[in-house]
Design a protein around this motif. Sequence first.
Motif, PDB file in Angstrom:
ATOM      1  N   UNK A 117       0.848  -1.197   0.000  1.00 19.68           N
ATOM      2  CA  UNK A 117       0.000   0.000   0.000  1.00 19.68           C
ATOM      3  C   UNK A 117       0.884   1.248   0.000  1.00 19.68           C
ATOM      4  N   UNK A 118       1.918   1.217   0.858  1.00 20.97           N
ATOM      5  CA  UNK A 118       2.806   2.387   0.951  1.00 20.97           C
ATOM      6  C   UNK A 118       3.633   2.576  -0.317  1.00 20.97           C
ATOM      7  N   UNK A 119       3.902   1.464  -1.011  1.00 22.47           N
ATOM      8  CA  UNK A 119       4.645   1.594  -2.277  1.00 22.47           C
ATOM      9  C   UNK A 119       3.741   2.197  -3.357  1.00 22.47           C
ATOM     10  N   UNK A 120       2.486   1.763  -3.386  1.00 21.01           N
ATOM     11  CA  UNK A 120       1.564   2.255  -4.419  1.00 21.01           C
ATOM     12  C   UNK A 120       1.087   3.675  -4.105  1.00 21.01           C
ATOM     13  N   UNK A 121       0.857   3.936  -2.822  1.00 25.80           N
ATOM     14  CA  UNK A 121       0.362   5.256  -2.394  1.00 25.80           C
ATOM     15  C   UNK A 121       1.320   5.845  -1.357  1.00 25.80           C
ATOM     16  N   UNK A 122       2.498   6.310  -1.783  1.00 24.67           N
ATOM     17  CA  UNK A 122       3.527   6.727  -0.811  1.00 24.67           C
ATOM     18  C   UNK A 122       3.155   7.947   0.016  1.00 24.67           C
ATOM     19  N   UNK A 123       2.158   8.705  -0.435  1.00 22.08           N
ATOM     20  CA  UNK A 123       1.796   9.910   0.326  1.00 22.08           C
ATOM     21  C   UNK A 123       0.672   9.664   1.331  1.00 22.08           C
ATOM     22  N   UNK A 124       0.215   8.420   1.433  1.00 26.23           N
ATOM     23  CA  UNK A 124      -0.893   8.140   2.349  1.00 26.23           C
ATOM     24  C   UNK A 124      -0.420   8.308   3.801  1.00 26.23           C
ATOM     25  N   UNK A 125      -1.349   8.720   4.653  1.00 25.33           N
ATOM     26  CA  UNK A 125      -1.069   8.805   6.095  1.00 25.33           C
ATOM     27  C   UNK A 125      -1.721   7.610   6.783  1.00 25.33           C
ATOM     28  N   UNK A 126      -0.937   6.857   7.519  1.00 25.99           N
ATOM     29  CA  UNK A 126      -1.487   5.705   8.240  1.00 25.99           C
ATOM     30  C   UNK A 126      -2.012   6.179   9.595  1.00 25.99           C
ATOM     31  N   UNK A 127      -3.245   5.779   9.878  1.00 27.71           N
ATOM     32  CA  UNK A 127      -3.920   6.189  11.113  1.00 27.71           C
ATOM     33  C   UNK A 127      -4.111   4.943  11.966  1.00 27.71           C
ATOM     34  N   UNK A 128      -3.633   5.000  13.199  1.00 28.82           N
ATOM     35  CA  UNK A 128      -3.806   3.829  14.062  1.00 28.82           C
ATOM     36  C   UNK A 128      -3.408   4.152  15.490  1.00 28.82           C
ATOM     37  N   UNK A 129      -3.626   3.193  16.359  1.00 34.55           N
ATOM     38  CA  UNK A 129      -3.223   3.376  17.758  1.00 34.55           C
ATOM     39  C   UNK A 129      -1.698   3.337  17.852  1.00 34.55           C
ATOM     40  N   UNK A 130      -1.177   3.769  18.976  1.00 40.73           N
ATOM     41  CA  UNK A 130       0.279   3.764  19.181  1.00 40.73           C
ATOM     42  C   UNK A 130       0.838   2.352  18.983  1.00 40.73           C
ATOM     43  N   UNK A 131       0.137   1.367  19.550  1.00 39.61           N
ATOM     44  CA  UNK A 131       0.621  -0.016  19.433  1.00 39.61           C
ATOM     45  C   UNK A 131       0.559  -0.498  17.986  1.00 39.61           C
ATOM     46  N   UNK A 132      -0.489  -0.125  17.253  1.00 39.19           N
ATOM     47  CA  UNK A 132      -0.613  -0.552  15.853  1.00 39.19           C
ATOM     48  C   UNK A 132       0.529   0.027  15.028  1.00 39.19           C
ATOM     49  N   UNK A 133       0.830   1.310  15.230  1.00 41.34           N
ATOM     50  CA  UNK A 133       1.904   1.943  14.452  1.00 41.34           C
ATOM     51  C   UNK A 133       3.247   1.271  14.761  1.00 41.34           C
ATOM     52  N   UNK A 134       3.437   0.885  16.025  1.00 40.04           N
ATOM     53  CA  UNK A 134       4.690   0.212  16.384  1.00 40.04           C
ATOM     54  C   UNK A 134       4.792  -1.166  15.739  1.00 40.04           C
ATOM     55  N   UNK A 135       3.670  -1.840  15.594  1.00 44.57           N
ATOM     56  CA  UNK A 135       3.692  -3.202  15.029  1.00 44.57           C
ATOM     57  C   UNK A 135       4.019  -3.199  13.537  1.00 44.57           C
ATOM     58  N   UNK A 136       3.788  -2.093  12.850  1.00 41.42           N
ATOM     59  CA  UNK A 136       4.040  -2.063  11.396  1.00 41.42           C
ATOM     60  C   UNK A 136       5.508  -2.399  11.120  1.00 41.42           C
ATOM     61  N   UNK A 137       6.412  -1.789  11.872  1.00 44.98           N
ATOM     62  CA  UNK A 137       7.839  -2.061  11.696  1.00 44.98           C
ATOM     63  C   UNK A 137       8.207  -3.501  12.041  1.00 44.98           C
ATOM     64  N   UNK A 138       7.473  -4.080  12.993  1.00 49.32           N
ATOM     65  CA  UNK A 138       7.759  -5.474  13.368  1.00 49.32           C
ATOM     66  C   UNK A 138       7.382  -6.440  12.246  1.00 49.32           C
TER      67      UNK A 138
END
Length: 384
Positions: free
Chosen positions: A90-111
């Motif tokens: 998703x981030x490759x296709x839409x690089x300008x998108x803003x991801x909205x999520x809880x603090x824990x969700x945002x941390x899990x993306x990198x994991x």
Amino acid sequence: MPYEIEDGIFHIGVNDHNIDLFEGQYPIPNGMSYNSYIIKDEKIAVFDTVDQNFKNEYFNNIKEVLGDLAPDYLVIHHMEPDHSAAISEFLKIYPNVTIVGSKKALAMIGQFFEDVKDFKSVEVKNGDKLELGKHCLNFIAAPMVHWPEVMMSYESESKTLFSADAFGEFGARDSMENGWDVSEAARYYFGIVGKFGVQVQAVLKKAASLDIKRICSLHGHVLENDLEKYIKYYDLWSSYKSEDDSIVIAYTSVYGNTKKAVEYLESKLDEKGKKYKSFDLSRVDLSYPVSEIFRHSKVIFATTTYNGDIFPFMRDLITRLCERNFQNKKVSIIENGTWAPTAARVIQKLLENQKNLEFFDTVTIKSSINESNRNQLEELTDKI
Ligand code: FEO
């Protein structure tokens, strides 16, 4: 195929008819659905992604709804891979998108995605809002329904609750023509979320003040009619109350003698017009009896003594029940053993920390049922 649920709100989810076991353990004879949604307003928000095997269909669905437009937001309600597998693409296709999520969700993306280093994000917590135009998302923290990072969102213009895993069901949407199937919804609930009744109750209390016209879960049908019915089931299940007073018989039998005792018991229950369901634990996936035992008020465990313990499938069943906070039931045990029956003692020990269990008579069979056992089983049908 995407479709418009109402003006500006689209369903872009997929149906999975290839998967054999959901979460690597639950058989799903009717397949599975992974739902995703778009709100197209002054700002465009996409809600969650889908399972890894459906990325192409998912991005084609987005393209079909948005054409050359790009989403402003990707709202992450839940990071479990059946909903988050396409975030990196998703981030490759839409690089300008803003991801909205809880603090824990945002941390899990990198994991989950080693290749995702930098992305635009907005961290939201319970009570936060996100204006899209005439639509407005109101975020509701739903920790442990079913992971700790889970958020739901309530869109106030359309009165839609995006409920994450809650109110989902097993079954692909195009296989379940009669809509939300209570048995498969219950098997899904007790399998996936059953341990977290307290947390589900907390979310139901938060949602009670909302005027909800529609529930959009990450699995199963979009729910628009009889919402009270679905909420009532979730309230019952998450508070560990029973839907009715009927009996579930869960049994194992090595050479058929314990089964004969169960069949005798069934014949007496039939004579008395008492409702019951029976499960041979060696020949059914345990998710079925687990769900049915939670739904009904009485359970009879019938099993053999085995290696000084109980038959493995019975131990597995009881473990699964206890993991999900088994409580508030009337319980009876039929044990069978040729020289040293121990099954009842083992089961009672396994259940000793469960709340509010009322134990009825134990029937002990020595190898095969005799006249005394038949009398005891008949008495049991009266007592239970
Ligand atoms: Fe459907 Fe908890 O993932």
